[in-house]
Design a protein around this motif. Structure first.
Motif, short mmCIF file in Angstrom:
data_model
loop_
_atom_site.label_atom_id
_atom_site.label_comp_id
_atom_site.label_asym_id
_atom_site.label_seq_id
_atom_site.Cartn_x
_atom_site.Cartn_y
_atom_site.Cartn_z
N ALA A 133 40.45 28.85 24.15
CA ALA A 133 41.07 28.55 25.45
C ALA A 133 41.43 29.83 26.18
O ALA A 133 41.16 29.97 27.38
CB ALA A 133 42.31 27.67 25.26
N THR A 134 42.00 30.80 25.46
CA THR A 134 42.36 32.07 26.10
C THR A 134 41.12 32.81 26.57
O THR A 134 41.07 33.32 27.69
CB THR A 134 43.17 32.95 25.12
OG1 THR A 134 44.38 32.26 24.78
CG2 THR A 134 43.52 34.29 25.74
N GLU A 135 40.09 32.86 25.73
CA GLU A 135 38.86 33.56 26.09
C GLU A 135 38.19 32.92 27.31
O GLU A 135 37.75 33.61 28.23
CB GLU A 135 37.91 33.58 24.90
CG GLU A 135 36.70 34.46 25.08
CD GLU A 135 35.88 34.62 23.81
OE1 GLU A 135 34.67 34.86 23.93
OE2 GLU A 135 36.44 34.50 22.69
N ALA A 136 38.14 31.60 27.33
CA ALA A 136 37.52 30.89 28.45
C ALA A 136 38.35 31.03 29.72
O ALA A 136 37.81 31.27 30.81
CB ALA A 136 37.33 29.41 28.10
N LEU A 141 39.31 33.50 35.04
CA LEU A 141 40.14 34.33 35.92
C LEU A 141 39.38 35.56 36.40
O LEU A 141 39.40 35.89 37.59
CB LEU A 141 41.42 34.74 35.18
CG LEU A 141 42.40 35.60 35.95
CD1 LEU A 141 42.94 34.89 37.18
CD2 LEU A 141 43.56 35.99 35.04
N ASP A 142 38.69 36.23 35.49
CA ASP A 142 37.91 37.41 35.87
C ASP A 142 36.81 37.04 36.87
O ASP A 142 36.56 37.77 37.83
CB ASP A 142 37.27 38.07 34.63
CG ASP A 142 38.31 38.72 33.72
OD1 ASP A 142 39.47 38.92 34.14
OD2 ASP A 142 37.94 39.03 32.56
N TRP A 143 36.15 35.90 36.65
CA TRP A 143 35.11 35.45 37.56
C TRP A 143 35.69 35.16 38.94
O TRP A 143 35.10 35.54 39.96
CB TRP A 143 34.43 34.20 36.98
CG TRP A 143 33.22 33.76 37.75
CD1 TRP A 143 31.92 34.18 37.57
CD2 TRP A 143 33.19 32.83 38.84
NE1 TRP A 143 31.11 33.55 38.48
CE2 TRP A 143 31.85 32.72 39.26
CE3 TRP A 143 34.16 32.07 39.49
CZ2 TRP A 143 31.47 31.89 40.31
CZ3 TRP A 143 33.79 31.24 40.53
CH2 TRP A 143 32.45 31.15 40.94
N LEU A 144 36.82 34.48 38.99
CA LEU A 144 37.46 34.17 40.27
C LEU A 144 37.81 35.46 41.02
O LEU A 144 37.55 35.58 42.22
CB LEU A 144 38.70 33.32 40.07
CG LEU A 144 38.46 31.87 39.62
CD1 LEU A 144 39.75 31.23 39.15
CD2 LEU A 144 37.81 31.06 40.75
N ALA A 146 36.42 38.39 40.71
CA ALA A 146 35.16 39.02 41.14
C ALA A 146 34.58 38.33 42.38
O ALA A 146 33.79 38.93 43.11
CB ALA A 146 34.14 39.01 40.00
N HIS A 147 34.98 37.09 42.61
CA HIS A 147 34.50 36.34 43.78
C HIS A 147 35.57 36.27 44.88
O HIS A 147 35.54 35.37 45.72
CB HIS A 147 34.03 34.95 43.35
CG HIS A 147 32.73 35.00 42.63
ND1 HIS A 147 32.62 35.33 41.30
CD2 HIS A 147 31.46 34.82 43.07
CE1 HIS A 147 31.36 35.33 40.94
NE2 HIS A 147 30.63 35.03 42.00
N GLY A 148 36.50 37.20 44.86
CA GLY A 148 37.45 37.33 45.95
C GLY A 148 38.65 36.41 45.92
O GLY A 148 39.39 36.32 46.89
N ILE A 149 38.88 35.73 44.80
CA ILE A 149 40.03 34.84 44.70
C ILE A 149 41.15 35.62 44.02
O ILE A 149 41.10 35.89 42.83
CB ILE A 149 39.72 33.57 43.87
CG1 ILE A 149 38.41 32.92 44.31
CG2 ILE A 149 40.90 32.61 43.90
CD1 ILE A 149 38.40 32.40 45.71
N GLY A 150 42.16 36.02 44.79
CA GLY A 150 43.24 36.83 44.24
C GLY A 150 44.49 36.05 43.89
O GLY A 150 45.34 36.52 43.15
N SER A 151 44.60 34.85 44.41
CA SER A 151 45.78 34.04 44.16
C SER A 151 45.40 32.89 43.22
O SER A 151 44.53 32.08 43.54
CB SER A 151 46.32 33.47 45.48
OG SER A 151 47.47 32.72 45.27
N VAL A 152 46.03 32.87 42.03
CA VAL A 152 45.68 31.88 41.02
C VAL A 152 46.96 31.21 40.52
O VAL A 152 47.95 31.88 40.25
CB VAL A 152 44.93 32.53 39.84
CG1 VAL A 152 44.63 31.52 38.75
CG2 VAL A 152 43.65 33.20 40.32
N VAL A 153 46.91 29.89 40.41
CA VAL A 153 48.05 29.12 39.90
C VAL A 153 47.57 28.14 38.84
O VAL A 153 46.40 27.77 38.81
CB VAL A 153 48.80 28.34 41.02
CG1 VAL A 153 49.32 29.28 42.08
CG2 VAL A 153 47.92 27.27 41.63
N ALA A 154 48.49 27.73 37.99
CA ALA A 154 48.25 26.66 37.03
C ALA A 154 49.54 25.86 36.93
O ALA A 154 50.63 26.42 37.08
CB ALA A 154 47.88 27.23 35.66
#
Length: 194
Positions: A133-136, A141-144, A146-154
């Motif tokens: 789960a952590t690796e995935a 997160l790294d992919w997001l 790299a695609h310009g997504i800087g704001s992430v929530v869960a």
């Protein structure tokens, strides 16, 4: 489709494969454990329900929703075994650029991120405890980013310690905000580059 389009992501031990309807056949047994649904709600889906859900996810939201649904099946690289999934819903964030008046030198500095991604991860019970789960989630997160997504929530149920540990390991931090009975976790803003 709003935002980036899912593509295959590889890590040392995993392959994140963009979701397709046929994945329901192999994912139904992975998700067929009531313990998985303790904090996310519902019951294990039947094969028919999962096929219908995947068809809906693959079709994506209606264009007027201005959001994108990104879904991946998580597989072990060594044998191709499906072990879970990760997902991100990408939507517009409060746009923002600060423009300094001409008398001050007319500079444009970026404001808040233009997109926000709400992320989630689920790993089947037999595959938990191996760091999948952590690796995935880290790969997502790294992919997001790299695609310009800087704001992430869960959003994570307070009793779901395993999911909270994954969030913490990938850099998300709990906030005082809630969504229903879940705590909102956020990725802290990146430090400005010198």
């Amino acid at each position: 489709m709003y935002g980036p389009i899912a593509e295959t992501i590889r890590t040392q031990r995993l392959v994140l494969e963009p979701l397709a309807v046929h994945h329901a056949d192999e994912m139904a047994p992975v998700l067929d454990d009531p313990r998985l649904h303790r904090y996310i709600g519902g019951e294990p889906p039947t094969l028919g329900e999962l096929r219908a859900r995947y068809a809906h996810l693959v079709a994506g939201p209606a264009p007027f929703h201005q959001e994108g649904w990104l879904n991946w099946i998580v597989r072990r690289a060594r044998d191709g075994q499906a072990v879970g999934y990760v997902q991100a819903t990408v939507a517009p964030a409060a746009s923002g650029f600060t423009v300094t008046p001409p008398s001050a030198g007319s500079t444009v500095t970026p404001g808040p991120p233009r997109h926000v991604a709400s992320v989630a991860w689920v790993v089947g019970m037999p595959y938990q405890g191996f760091g999948f789960a952590t690796e995935a989630a880290r790969a997502l997160l790294d992919w997001l980013r790299a695609h310009g997504i800087g704001s992430v929530v869960a959003t994570i149920h307070p009793g779901n310690r395993a999911s909270a540990a994954v969030a913490s390991r990938i850099g998300l931090r709990p906030t005082g905000e809630t969504s229903g009975d879940e705590t909102v976790w956020r990725l802290p803003p990146a430090a400005p580059q010198a």
